[in-house]
Design a protein around this motif. Structure first.
Motif, mmCIF file in Angstrom:
data_model
loop_
_atom_site.group_PDB
_atom_site.id
_atom_site.type_symbol
_atom_site.label_atom_id
_atom_site.label_comp_id
_atom_site.label_asym_id
_atom_site.label_seq_id
_atom_site.Cartn_x
_atom_site.Cartn_y
_atom_site.Cartn_z
ATOM 1 N N TYR A 37 -9.501 4.685 6.839
ATOM 2 C CA TYR A 37 -8.700 3.801 5.990
ATOM 3 C C TYR A 37 -7.283 3.742 6.571
ATOM 4 N N ASN A 38 -6.999 2.635 7.253
ATOM 5 C CA ASN A 38 -5.754 2.539 8.020
ATOM 6 C C ASN A 38 -4.668 1.711 7.335
ATOM 7 N N ASP A 39 -4.899 1.315 6.074
ATOM 8 C CA ASP A 39 -3.936 0.435 5.412
ATOM 9 C C ASP A 39 -2.552 1.065 5.343
ATOM 10 N N LYS A 40 -2.479 2.303 4.888
ATOM 11 C CA LYS A 40 -1.175 2.952 4.757
ATOM 12 C C LYS A 40 -0.560 3.231 6.114
ATOM 13 N N ASP A 76 -0.996 1.479 8.794
ATOM 14 C CA ASP A 76 -0.496 0.197 9.285
ATOM 15 C C ASP A 76 0.813 -0.170 8.601
ATOM 16 N N CYS A 77 0.931 0.134 7.306
ATOM 17 C CA CYS A 77 2.175 -0.145 6.586
ATOM 18 C C CYS A 77 3.327 0.672 7.165
ATOM 19 N N SER A 106 -6.214 7.729 7.494
ATOM 20 C CA SER A 106 -6.592 7.112 8.766
ATOM 21 C C SER A 106 -7.716 7.897 9.436
ATOM 22 N N ASN A 111 0.811 -1.208 0.000
ATOM 23 C CA ASN A 111 0.000 0.000 0.000
ATOM 24 C C ASN A 111 0.846 1.262 0.000
ATOM 25 N N CYS A 156 -0.963 9.105 4.853
ATOM 26 C CA CYS A 156 -1.303 8.112 5.880
ATOM 27 C C CYS A 156 -2.245 8.701 6.922
#
Length: 434
Positions: free
Chosen positions: A385-388, A390-391, A381, A313, A377
């Motif tokens: 949308y926490n994908d980035k 978390d990455c 968030s 991501n 990010c």
């Protein structure tokens, strides 16, 4: 013996931060603080700012001279510029600054209290006591010239202030945090950073309680008796002396048997530094011994050798490659790392270099990409949308796992050589460039 909680040596440097770096420090510094607030809360921001090793690491990751006293002024100015316009949103406000701006702190605190339920007078008192303690109750040869009071909307606060010793050309930075503060005069510091100048006078030590009591008794004496004792202090034949200020020179005081002010310390006022200690060397270049090569190796392995699926991501960000991952891994550590991770602040200069060209020029294209990724990010968030995000956190945990389970010693010379070889490509710039 008098005890303090920590120390670091900070060479006293002069100069200015160029606008091209100052604005980036403002942007990245503010995003790091915002990420801390989102992940850990405002109290954690204040706690981090009261940690001298984390503070030095933050300054290094922002591209300042990694060892210089100038980190204090430039980082606090950058954070003030970035956070204060968003104070109503983030709940953090920075008062004070350097020189004349430090003297405006009470005015700023009273203004803030008018628009909140906070006790302005109590905050002003706290600010003044922090300055008085470090400039008067602790007489270590350093004259304060900077005072920043960082306030949260809940009324919690931290103080970062710095003094200089022009004779030794060194600086000492003092840190305070309201969370663990029980007294302004009995072991109040979260840490003290600066060069160990030998014997000092410290009336905030727990063991100095009898001394403080003796001083209070002394002030109740009649003026005639006070004058009589002062004449004894001025008498060059007085036999008692003690270390004072920023050197080992002796200052004549009253004879030991008549020592009313310091009954417990007639023989010694030596300071012992314990706790979170760090010594910043005078040399400008970053040397191998300034860096934990295993930790740096973990960062480089994460950036250049990890499987792309781990950070897909992040890697979908246009133009993001291994060099930016290197910077973001160190940024992630500043945000998510534990206190034990900041014992070698020089390592964090491998994120965005240093304005003086050490360990390499500031790679502006990489720096701007770090800002864009971190900002993206945070914004995503906020929307759930926490994908980035978390990455970004996983960059730190991956580097930590590699470091713990492998032997990824960084090739120090090769790393710097690669940075300098690509400096033009990555927009490398120093304070000496136009």
């Amino acid at each position: 013996m008098i005890k303090s909680t920590g120390h670091a040596d900070l060479p006293l440097h002069t100069g200015t931060v160029p606008r091209w770096l100052a604005d980036r420090m403002r942007d990245l510094g503010s995003l790091i603080v915002e990420s801390l607030i989102l992940n850990y809360g405002r109290k954690e921001v204040l706690s981090r700012l009261s940690d001298p090793l984390w503070f030095q690491s933050l300054g290094s990751v922002l591209g300042m001279d990694w060892h210089s006293s100038g980190i204090t002024t430039s980082v606090m100015y950058a954070l003030k510029r970035g956070l204060n316009p968003r104070a109503s949103e983030l709940g953090i406000y920075i008062c004070g600054g350097r020189g004349k701006y430090s003297r405006r702190t009470p005015e700023e605190l009273l203004m803030l209290s008018q628009n909140s339920n906070l006790d302005g007078e109590a905050l002003v008192r706290s600010s003044r006591l922090c300055a008085k303690v470090d400039n008067t109750a602790v007489q270590d040869g350093f004259q304060l010239y900077q005072h920043n009071f960082i306030l949260s909307c809940e009324g919690d606060w931290a103080v970062v202030q710095q003094g200089m010793n022009t004779d030794s050309r060194t600086a000492r930075r003092y840190h305070w945090c309201s969370e663990n503060l029980r007294s302004f005069i009995d072991e109040p510091h979260s840490a003290v950073t600066g060069e160990n100048q030998g014997k000092i006078l410290n009336l905030t030590a727990n063991e100095a309680n009898p001394t403080r009591s003796a001083i209070m008794d002394f002030t109740k004496e009649s003026p005639d008796k006070l004058l009589h004792e002062i004449k004894k202090i001025a008498d060059p034949d007085s036999s008692f002396s003690m270390g004072y200020g920023g050197s080992s020179k002796s200052v004549s005081l009253v004879p030991k048997e008549q020592n009313l002010l310091f009954p417990e310390y007639a023989d010694s006022a030596e300071i012992i530094y314990t706790g979170r200690n760090i010594t910043m060397p005078a040399h400008h270049e970053v040397l191998k011994e300034d860096v934990d090569l295993k930790r740096l190796g973990g960062v480089l392995a994460t950036a250049y050798e990890s499987h792309p699926d781990n950070f897909e991501n992040l890697l979908l960000t246009p133009g993001l490659g291994p060099r930016t991952l290197q910077s973001l891994t160190l940024v992630s550590e500043v945000i998510h790392g534990t206190p034990s991770r900041f014992t070698d602040p020089a390592r964090f200069s491998f994120a965005h270099g240093g304005k003086d060209g050490h360990p390499f020029p500031v790679p502006l294209k990489v720096y701007d990409q770090s800002i864009r990724v971190l900002q993206d990010c945070i914004e995503k968030s906020k929307l759930g949308y926490n994908d980035k995000s978390d990455c970004l956190r996983r960059l730190h945990t991956t580097a930590l796992n590699i470091e713990q389970n492998c032997q990824p010693l960084a090739n120090f010379d090769a790393t710097i050589a690669r940075e300098k070889a690509h400096s033009k490509e990555w927009g490398g710039k120093t304070v000496y460039d136009n």
